[in-house]
Structure formats: C-alpha cells, structure tokens
Design a protein around this motif. Structure first.
Motif, PDB file in Angstrom:
ATOM      1  N   THR A   1       0.839  -1.207   0.000  1.00 25.68           N
ATOM      2  CA  THR A   1       0.000   0.000   0.000  1.00 25.68           C
ATOM      3  C   THR A   1       0.869   1.250   0.000  1.00 25.68           C
ATOM      4  OG1 THR A   1      -1.744  -1.193   1.182  1.00 25.68           O
ATOM      5  CG2 THR A   1      -1.843   1.214   1.220  1.00 25.68           C
ATOM      6  N   ALA A   2       1.858   1.283   0.882  1.00 25.16           N
ATOM      7  CA  ALA A   2       2.745   2.454   0.972  1.00 25.16           C
ATOM      8  C   ALA A   2       3.538   2.651  -0.315  1.00 25.16           C
ATOM      9  CB  ALA A   2       3.687   2.293   2.158  1.00 25.16           C
ATOM     10  N   ILE A   3       4.054   1.575  -0.871  1.00 25.37           N
ATOM     11  CA  ILE A   3       4.827   1.662  -2.121  1.00 25.37           C
ATOM     12  C   ILE A   3       3.941   2.183  -3.251  1.00 25.37           C
ATOM     13  CG2 ILE A   3       5.922   0.258  -3.917  1.00 25.37           C
ATOM     14  CD1 ILE A   3       7.029  -1.493  -1.548  1.00 25.37           C
TER      15      ILE A   3
ATOM     16  N   VAL B   1       2.267   6.686  -6.962  1.00 25.02           N
ATOM     17  CA  VAL B   1       1.216   7.537  -7.544  1.00 25.02           C
ATOM     18  C   VAL B   1       1.606   9.008  -7.490  1.00 25.02           C
ATOM     19  CG1 VAL B   1      -1.142   8.379  -7.179  1.00 25.02           C
ATOM     20  CG2 VAL B   1      -0.686   5.923  -7.141  1.00 25.02           C
ATOM     21  N   ASN B   2       2.222   9.428  -6.405  1.00 25.42           N
ATOM     22  CA  ASN B   2       2.571  10.838  -6.197  1.00 25.42           C
ATOM     23  C   ASN B   2       3.925  11.139  -6.853  1.00 25.42           C
ATOM     24  OD1 ASN B   2       3.439  13.314  -5.146  1.00 25.42           O
ATOM     25  ND2 ASN B   2       2.394  12.972  -3.207  1.00 25.42           N
ATOM     26  N   ARG B   3       3.960  12.115  -7.745  1.00 22.94           N
ATOM     27  CA  ARG B   3       5.213  12.473  -8.427  1.00 22.94           C
ATOM     28  C   ARG B   3       6.348  12.829  -7.465  1.00 22.94           C
ATOM     29  NH1 ARG B   3       3.212  16.567 -12.877  1.00 22.94           N
ATOM     30  NH2 ARG B   3       2.073  15.096 -14.175  1.00 22.94           N
TER      31      ARG B   3
ATOM     32  N   TRP C   1      11.161   7.416  -4.484  1.00 22.83           N
ATOM     33  CA  TRP C   1      11.225   6.612  -3.260  1.00 22.83           C
ATOM     34  C   TRP C   1      10.336   5.384  -3.378  1.00 22.83           C
ATOM     35  CZ3 TRP C   1      15.209   7.255  -0.440  1.00 22.83           C
ATOM     36  CH2 TRP C   1      15.801   8.514  -0.344  1.00 22.83           C
ATOM     37  N   GLY C   2       9.190   5.548  -4.006  1.00 22.55           N
ATOM     38  CA  GLY C   2       8.296   4.406  -4.206  1.00 22.55           C
ATOM     39  C   GLY C   2       8.913   3.346  -5.100  1.00 22.55           C
ATOM     40  N   ILE C   3       9.569   3.776  -6.156  1.00 22.37           N
ATOM     41  CA  ILE C   3      10.221   2.827  -7.063  1.00 22.37           C
ATOM     42  C   ILE C   3      11.385   2.137  -6.359  1.00 22.37           C
ATOM     43  CG2 ILE C   3      11.572   2.638  -9.192  1.00 22.37           C
ATOM     44  CD1 ILE C   3       9.679   4.852 -10.332  1.00 22.37           C
ATOM     45  N   LEU C   4      12.146   2.893  -5.588  1.00 19.88           N
ATOM     46  CA  LEU C   4      13.224   2.273  -4.801  1.00 19.88           C
ATOM     47  C   LEU C   4      12.665   1.275  -3.793  1.00 19.88           C
ATOM     48  CD1 LEU C   4      15.536   5.358  -4.209  1.00 19.88           C
ATOM     49  CD2 LEU C   4      15.972   3.400  -5.713  1.00 19.88           C
TER      50      LEU C   4
END
Length: 98
Positions: free
Chosen positions: A55-57, A62-64, A69-72
């Motif tokens: 969920t956090a990832i 979604v947020n630019r 950080w999400g991709i990492l």
C-alpha cells in the motif's frame, strides 16, 4: 506527450500496487493461502506487513514527489520477496550450506 503517458502509466501501476496492498486486509485468507509456504511462521502477520508495504509503495508511486522513493521501495521489496523464494526453493530441494 511521452512524459504524460509515462506519468499515467506509473500512476496506474501505483494504484494497482496500492490496491493489491489494501486487498491483503480486505481478503487476507487469499494471501495467507498464497503466502504460507514463503512465510510458514506467523503467516497472517507477514500478510499484514506485506499489505502495508505494498500500500505504501503504491501510494508513493502515484505521487510524483515521492515516486522515486516508491520505485526504490518496490525494488527493495521485490528483492526481499525474491530472496524468500530462492531460500524456500533451496530448502525444498535440500541444498546444504557449507
């Protein structure tokens, strides 16, 4: 144009990942069934942890502003799950460590 398409694709991927994470809490029995061989000890807790991570990832992707950080996080999460799969396969085929 390419930038908009890439942004839309990443947003869609983030939404799908986040939805998968939320699904861990909505229908945990499905994920317990799938995950029990990877997480034989305290499977339900691991399903909740993995759901929270996904969920956090997904939300981060979604947020630019938080996308990198999400991709990492996604890369790290994939490495973690891949390691669990490899360890389980090694355990099942009986490869000994020396």
């Amino acid at each position: 144009m390419r930038k908009k398409v890439a942004d839309a694709g990443l947003r869609s991927a983030g939404v799908l990942i986040a939805a998968s994470g939320v699904a861990h809490f909505v229908v945990p029995s499905v994920f317990v069934f799938i995950s029990r061989w990877l997480f034989p000890k305290d499977t339900k807790t691991m399903v909740q942890i993995n759901g929270a991570a996904e969920t956090a990832i997904g939300v981060a992707i979604v947020n630019r502003r938080t996308r990198v950080w999400g991709i990492l996080g996604l890369l790290g999460y994939a490495a973690y799950l891949g390691d669990r799969v490899v360890r389980d396969v090694i355990r099942r085929i009986g490869v000994s460590r020396r």
